[in-house]
Structures are given as C-alpha cells and as structure tokens.
Design a protein around this motif. Structure first.
Motif, mmCIF file in Angstrom:
data_model
loop_
_atom_site.group_PDB
_atom_site.id
_atom_site.type_symbol
_atom_site.label_atom_id
_atom_site.label_comp_id
_atom_site.label_asym_id
_atom_site.label_seq_id
_atom_site.Cartn_x
_atom_site.Cartn_y
_atom_site.Cartn_z
ATOM 1 N N SER A 269 0.861 -1.176 0.000
ATOM 2 C CA SER A 269 0.000 0.000 0.000
ATOM 3 C C SER A 269 0.900 1.229 0.000
ATOM 4 O O SER A 269 2.125 1.119 0.008
ATOM 5 C CB SER A 269 -0.917 0.012 1.225
ATOM 6 N N ARG A 270 0.293 2.401 0.046
ATOM 7 C CA ARG A 270 1.082 3.641 0.095
ATOM 8 C C ARG A 270 1.899 3.729 1.372
ATOM 9 O O ARG A 270 2.955 4.362 1.391
ATOM 10 C CB ARG A 270 0.163 4.853 -0.001
ATOM 11 N N ASP A 271 1.403 3.106 2.448
ATOM 12 C CA ASP A 271 2.067 3.194 3.750
ATOM 13 C C ASP A 271 3.066 2.094 4.035
ATOM 14 O O ASP A 271 3.945 2.266 4.863
ATOM 15 C CB ASP A 271 1.027 3.159 4.867
ATOM 16 N N GLY A 272 2.897 0.924 3.407
ATOM 17 C CA GLY A 272 3.778 -0.175 3.770
ATOM 18 C C GLY A 272 3.476 -1.449 3.023
ATOM 19 O O GLY A 272 2.850 -1.436 1.965
ATOM 20 N N MET A 273 3.909 -2.571 3.619
ATOM 21 C CA MET A 273 3.759 -3.859 2.970
ATOM 22 C C MET A 273 3.640 -4.977 4.001
ATOM 23 O O MET A 273 4.028 -4.810 5.148
ATOM 24 C CB MET A 273 4.965 -4.138 2.055
ATOM 25 N N GLY B 289 -0.987 -21.619 7.544
ATOM 26 C CA GLY B 289 -0.809 -22.649 6.527
ATOM 27 C C GLY B 289 0.581 -22.719 5.920
ATOM 28 O O GLY B 289 0.787 -23.423 4.944
ATOM 29 N N GLU B 290 1.539 -21.996 6.478
ATOM 30 C CA GLU B 290 2.900 -22.008 5.949
ATOM 31 C C GLU B 290 3.863 -22.264 7.107
ATOM 32 O O GLU B 290 4.340 -21.343 7.747
ATOM 33 C CB GLU B 290 3.239 -20.683 5.262
ATOM 34 N N LYS B 291 4.129 -23.528 7.375
ATOM 35 C CA LYS B 291 4.969 -23.917 8.503
ATOM 36 C C LYS B 291 6.364 -23.276 8.403
ATOM 37 O O LYS B 291 6.977 -23.273 7.340
ATOM 38 C CB LYS B 291 5.103 -25.441 8.542
ATOM 39 N N GLY B 292 6.814 -22.705 9.508
ATOM 40 C CA GLY B 292 8.132 -22.079 9.552
ATOM 41 C C GLY B 292 8.205 -20.739 8.858
ATOM 42 O O GLY B 292 9.286 -20.243 8.563
ATOM 43 N N SER B 293 7.052 -20.142 8.610
ATOM 44 C CA SER B 293 7.006 -18.861 7.918
ATOM 45 C C SER B 293 6.252 -17.843 8.775
ATOM 46 O O SER B 293 5.342 -18.205 9.512
ATOM 47 C CB SER B 293 6.303 -19.050 6.567
ATOM 48 N N PHE B 294 6.653 -16.597 8.674
ATOM 49 C CA PHE B 294 6.038 -15.529 9.449
ATOM 50 C C PHE B 294 5.613 -14.388 8.535
ATOM 51 O O PHE B 294 6.220 -14.166 7.491
ATOM 52 C CB PHE B 294 7.025 -14.996 10.505
ATOM 53 N N GLU B 295 4.575 -13.679 8.944
ATOM 54 C CA GLU B 295 4.115 -12.481 8.252
ATOM 55 C C GLU B 295 4.323 -11.292 9.175
ATOM 56 O O GLU B 295 4.082 -11.396 10.376
ATOM 57 C CB GLU B 295 2.633 -12.576 7.918
ATOM 58 N N SER B 296 4.737 -10.188 8.581
ATOM 59 C CA SER B 296 4.923 -8.956 9.349
ATOM 60 C C SER B 296 4.359 -7.790 8.561
ATOM 61 O O SER B 296 4.522 -7.716 7.338
ATOM 62 C CB SER B 296 6.406 -8.700 9.609
ATOM 63 N N GLY B 297 3.715 -6.892 9.261
ATOM 64 C CA GLY B 297 3.258 -5.645 8.665
ATOM 65 C C GLY B 297 4.337 -4.605 8.859
ATOM 66 O O GLY B 297 4.738 -4.333 9.988
#
Length: 129
Positions: free
Chosen positions: A36-40, A81-89
């Motif tokens: 987005s305009r602010d981030g990912m 649903g993605e073992k060993g994976s992380f999401e960050s804002g």
C-alpha cells in the motif's frame, strides 16, 4: 464485523525483498505479499519483533535497480498454513517518492492483470437483466 482500519487500499504484490533488522548482521530473503502507500506485508522465515526497524531492498520483476527503504515492523505473526514462515506488517518510514511510485505502479498493474479475471464476462451480464 470489525471496522476496516486501513487508510489505503492494499494490492497483491509478490516481490523479492532483502531485509536486515538492527539486530541482524546479514541480510535475509523475504517476499512481499501486498503493498500500500504506507507499507507492505512481508513474509519471512524468522520472526521480526514489533517495533523493530528494518532496512528493505525491494526487487521489482524485470527491473535492475532495487528500491531501498526503511520501515518499522508494526505486527508479526506465524503465517497461516505455511509452517516455519512468518508475516509482518511493515510501515515505510523513509522511501523516495519516485521509488514509492515505481512500487505502487507495479503493484497496481499486477492487481489489474490478476483481478480482471475475477469479473464477469461483460457480454453475459446483459443476459442476466
């Protein structure tokens, strides 16, 4: 239903990202999920703690010059649903306006190409009337 808190629309945008936090000695690979305009939203193999400042190098497909920016991790969680994976804002703190345009232009065009197939066939719409 909870109220949407986002200020700007997010576009699916899958781009390779190299990142380094203040506590890392080396860059690590990641993948943007949306922009987005602010981030990912950034997908990584290690957790990035909320509040961490990260240097990002975003690689747009078919472009040789990466986008370099700095962001702040607003939240982080295990990817569903993605073992060993992380999401960050990640909220952009510093980004060149031209580079922001390049990233948003890519994300918007990608969104147009992939979402256009989600709409009904205009010729069949008249049959429904």
């Amino acid at each position: 239903m909870s109220k949407e808190r986002r200020k700007f629309k997010r576009f699916d945008a899958f781009m390779d990202v190299r990142y380094r936090s203040e506590k890392q000695s080396a860059e690590a690979p990641g993948l943007s999920k949306d922009l987005s305009r602010d981030g990912m939203k950034l997908n990584t193999t290690s957790v990035l703690p909320a509040g961490a400042v990260v240097d990002l190098e975003i690689h747009l497909p078919d472009e040789t010059r990466p986008i370099r920016t700095t962001g702040k991790v607003m939240w982080s969680r295990p990817a569903i649903g993605e073992k060993g994976s992380f999401e960050s804002g990640v909220c952009f703190l510093v980004i060149d306006p031209v580079d922001k345009f390049r990233a948003l232009d890519y994300a918007y065009n990608y969104w147009l190409e992939t979402k256009v197939n989600d709409f009904a066939d205009p010729e069949k719409l008249s049959e429904l009337s």
